[in-house]
Design an enzyme around this catalytic site. Structure first.
Site, PDB file in Angstrom:
ATOM      1  N   LYS A  73       0.765  -1.023  -0.035  1.00  0.00           N
ATOM      2  CA  LYS A  73      -0.137   0.119   0.093  1.00  0.00           C
ATOM      3  C   LYS A  73       0.800   1.412  -0.123  1.00  0.00           C
ATOM      4  O   LYS A  73       0.344   2.342  -0.324  1.00  0.00           O
ATOM      5  CB  LYS A  73      -0.915   0.006   1.342  1.00  0.00           C
ATOM      6  CG  LYS A  73      -2.195  -1.189   1.006  1.00  0.00           C
ATOM      7  CD  LYS A  73      -3.105  -1.136   2.276  1.00  0.00           C
ATOM      8  CE  LYS A  73      -3.893  -2.035   1.948  1.00  0.00           C
ATOM      9  NZ  LYS A  73      -5.237  -1.800   2.402  1.00  0.00           N
ATOM     10  N   ASP A 109      -9.693   2.787   2.205  1.00  0.00           N
ATOM     11  CA  ASP A 109      -9.863   2.157   3.408  1.00  0.00           C
ATOM     12  C   ASP A 109     -10.227   2.901   4.586  1.00  0.00           C
ATOM     13  O   ASP A 109     -10.790   2.612   5.319  1.00  0.00           O
ATOM     14  CB  ASP A 109      -8.448   1.705   3.809  1.00  0.00           C
ATOM     15  CG  ASP A 109      -7.828   0.456   3.346  1.00  0.00           C
ATOM     16  OD1 ASP A 109      -8.352  -0.500   2.747  1.00  0.00           O
ATOM     17  OD2 ASP A 109      -6.738   0.399   3.171  1.00  0.00           O
TER      18      ASP A 109
HETATM   19  P1  NDP Z   1       2.277  -3.740   6.198  1.00  0.00           P
HETATM   20  O1  NDP Z   1       3.101  -4.706   5.754  1.00  0.00           O
HETATM   21  O2  NDP Z   1       2.086  -2.270   5.718  1.00  0.00           O
HETATM   22  O3  NDP Z   1       2.313  -3.299   7.770  1.00  0.00           O
HETATM   23  C1  NDP Z   1       2.214  -4.505   8.818  1.00  0.00           C
HETATM   24  C2  NDP Z   1       2.296  -4.295  10.233  1.00  0.00           C
HETATM   25  O4  NDP Z   1       2.400  -5.707  10.840  1.00  0.00           O
HETATM   26  C3  NDP Z   1       3.663  -3.387  10.447  1.00  0.00           C
HETATM   27  O5  NDP Z   1       3.155  -2.670  11.514  1.00  0.00           O
HETATM   28  C4  NDP Z   1       4.657  -4.473  11.031  1.00  0.00           C
HETATM   29  O6  NDP Z   1       5.378  -4.061  12.048  1.00  0.00           O
HETATM   30  C5  NDP Z   1       3.525  -5.463  11.793  1.00  0.00           C
HETATM   31  N1  NDP Z   1       4.130  -6.679  12.037  1.00  0.00           N
HETATM   32  C6  NDP Z   1       4.340  -7.790  10.993  1.00  0.00           C
HETATM   33  N2  NDP Z   1       4.859  -8.779  11.493  1.00  0.00           N
HETATM   34  C7  NDP Z   1       5.084  -8.679  12.817  1.00  0.00           C
HETATM   35  C8  NDP Z   1       5.615  -9.144  13.856  1.00  0.00           C
HETATM   36  N3  NDP Z   1       5.979 -10.588  13.767  1.00  0.00           N
HETATM   37  N4  NDP Z   1       5.751  -8.571  15.165  1.00  0.00           N
HETATM   38  C9  NDP Z   1       5.138  -7.336  15.267  1.00  0.00           C
HETATM   39  N5  NDP Z   1       4.821  -6.727  14.348  1.00  0.00           N
HETATM   40  C10 NDP Z   1       4.549  -7.182  13.127  1.00  0.00           C
HETATM   41  O7  NDP Z   1       0.586  -4.269   5.924  1.00  0.00           O
HETATM   42  P2  NDP Z   1      -0.743  -3.525   5.985  1.00  0.00           P
HETATM   43  O8  NDP Z   1      -0.608  -2.459   6.702  1.00  0.00           O
HETATM   44  O9  NDP Z   1      -1.203  -3.295   4.601  1.00  0.00           O
HETATM   45  O10 NDP Z   1      -1.795  -4.863   6.385  1.00  0.00           O
HETATM   46  C11 NDP Z   1      -1.904  -5.123   7.846  1.00  0.00           C
HETATM   47  C12 NDP Z   1      -2.839  -6.153   8.271  1.00  0.00           C
HETATM   48  O11 NDP Z   1      -4.121  -5.397   7.855  1.00  0.00           O
HETATM   49  C13 NDP Z   1      -2.875  -7.352   7.316  1.00  0.00           C
HETATM   50  O12 NDP Z   1      -3.304  -8.312   7.998  1.00  0.00           O
HETATM   51  C14 NDP Z   1      -4.055  -6.946   6.251  1.00  0.00           C
HETATM   52  O13 NDP Z   1      -4.543  -8.134   5.536  1.00  0.00           O
HETATM   53  C15 NDP Z   1      -5.136  -6.458   7.013  1.00  0.00           C
HETATM   54  N6  NDP Z   1      -6.004  -5.358   6.169  1.00  0.00           N
HETATM   55  C16 NDP Z   1      -7.458  -5.654   6.264  1.00  0.00           C
HETATM   56  C17 NDP Z   1      -8.104  -4.768   5.537  1.00  0.00           C
HETATM   57  C18 NDP Z   1      -9.451  -4.971   5.405  1.00  0.00           C
HETATM   58  O14 NDP Z   1     -10.164  -4.501   4.605  1.00  0.00           O
HETATM   59  N7  NDP Z   1     -10.041  -5.610   6.299  1.00  0.00           N
HETATM   60  C19 NDP Z   1      -7.523  -3.594   4.684  1.00  0.00           C
HETATM   61  C20 NDP Z   1      -6.124  -3.473   4.736  1.00  0.00           C
HETATM   62  C21 NDP Z   1      -5.298  -4.288   5.535  1.00  0.00           C
HETATM   63  P3  NDP Z   1       6.955  -3.253  11.567  1.00  0.00           P
HETATM   64  O15 NDP Z   1       6.323  -1.895  11.129  1.00  0.00           O
HETATM   65  O16 NDP Z   1       7.615  -3.514  12.869  1.00  0.00           O
HETATM   66  O17 NDP Z   1       7.421  -4.303  10.409  1.00  0.00           O
END
Ligand code: NDP
Length: 288
Positions: A73, A109
């Site tokens: 995104k 979103d």
């Molecule tokens: P991004 O990759 O942009 O962000 C992922 C986030 O998760 C970051 O804050 C990251 O932390 C954190 N994270 C991932 N793995 C770990 C871990 N092992 N420990 C701690 N923190 C972790 O993804 P998105 O923001 O696009 O998506 C996030 C979630 O939201 C997904 O599950 C996606 O499917 C869901 N989503 C659902 C939507 C809906 O319409 N229902 C719309 C958009 C998203 P760090 O920054 O430290 O890496």
């Protein structure tokens, strides 16, 4: 009813990294069939190294538009010609519209999250207090919505603190009346912050289908009954995070209503048709 594809059919779709479990193709194609539109929604699984070429391909293949999902995104922005104002402020896009080769990025979103809280959570955002877990592309949209709707205080917890810092820097100037606190996931004040909160959102990817035994909040005692607990994940429908919140007496909501409401807005941008949220939720009953 089966959809007929012809040389005139317009293509829309989804670009993401792991999209096998995405419900978007089902939802959009159901709407297309119901309204007999000459469109077809396709999944495009794209590796990060190919993202630029894939987005260029939208022009080359005359694709009408796509949704952009996890984890692209933010990154997708660098390949676009224009950004709609809120997408520019948020710094993340979930929708691209192709107007004769000109690619514009939108963030639906925001409206998806807002409508899901209004209609499914019956939650009034104004003057409330929220804790957000995560600071990625989806978290940016969620936080922007809450600020725009007049939330009083937001506490963001993220593993990479600099991403939370960036959100605070980017958004604070536009919303001086709200207070934004940032913390590393390692900090132990998370429980205290949740105690003061009305809304807790998991905007991390922890708990998705590939890791169903994981939760961003291992301490089950962190939840309380006066909390609306929201997980942006919809597959599985009830993550461990939501199961624990429910056991603690909190009201819960998963990511499906947000997916539906944001999808409707994207669909409208590509086709000019906007079905009712209730109608689409009804269409997918039994599937999700
Ligand atoms: P991004 O990759 O942009 O962000 C992922 C986030 O998760 C970051 O804050 C990251 O932390 C954190 N994270 C991932 N793995 C770990 C871990 N092992 N420990 C701690 N923190 C972790 O993804 P998105 O923001 O696009 O998506 C996030 C979630 O939201 C997904 O599950 C996606 O499917 C869901 N989503 C659902 C939507 C809906 O319409 N229902 C719309 C958009 C998203 P760090 O920054 O430290 O890496």
């Amino acid at each position: 009813m089966k959809k007929e594809i012809s040389g005139k059919t317009k293509i829309i779709g989804l670009i993401g990294e792991n999209i096998e479990n995405s419900l978007s193709p089902f939802i959009h194609n159901q709407i297309i069939i119901k309204y007999s539109l000459d469109f077809c929604y396709l999944p495009f699984q794209v590796a990060e190294t190919d993202l630029g070429e894939a987005i260029q391909g939208i022009r080359a293949l005359n694709i009408r538009g796509v949704n952009i999902t996890f984890p692209y995104k933010k990154k997708a922005i660098e390949f676009l010609d224009e950004l709609e104002e809120s997408a520019r402020r948020i710094g993340a896009v979930n929708t691209i519209v192709n107007n004769e080769g000109n690619l514009t990025g939108y963030n639906t979103d925001v409206i998806g999250f807002k409508k899901s809280l209004q209609y499914n959570g019956k939650f009034v955002i104004k003057e409330k207090n929220a804790v957000i877990l995560g600071a990625g592309g989806a978290a940016r949209g969620v936080i922007y919505t809450l600020l725009e709707e007049g939330i009083e205080e937001i506490s963001i917890f993220n593993r990479a603190l600099e991403k939370a810092e960036r959100i605070k820097q980017d958004f604070s100037p536009f919303f001086p009346q709200s207070s934004i606190n940032i913390f590393s996931f390692k900090q132990d004040n998370i429980k205290d912050k949740i105690k003061e909160a009305n809304l807790l959102v998991n905007a991390t990817s922890i708990g998705m289908a590939s890791q169903i035994d994981n939760t961003p909040l291992p301490d089950e005692n962190s939840f309380h009954p006066n909390l609306l607990v929201y997980d942006l994940i919809y597959h599985p429908a009830k993550t461990l995070f939501l199961k624990q919140a429910e056991r603690a007496g909190a009201k819960i909501i998963n990511g499906l209503p947000m997916l539906v409401y944001q999808g409707i807005e994207s669909f409208y941008l590509w086709t000019g048709l906007k079905p009712e949220g209730k109608e689409v939720l009804e269409m997918i009953k039994g599937i999700a």
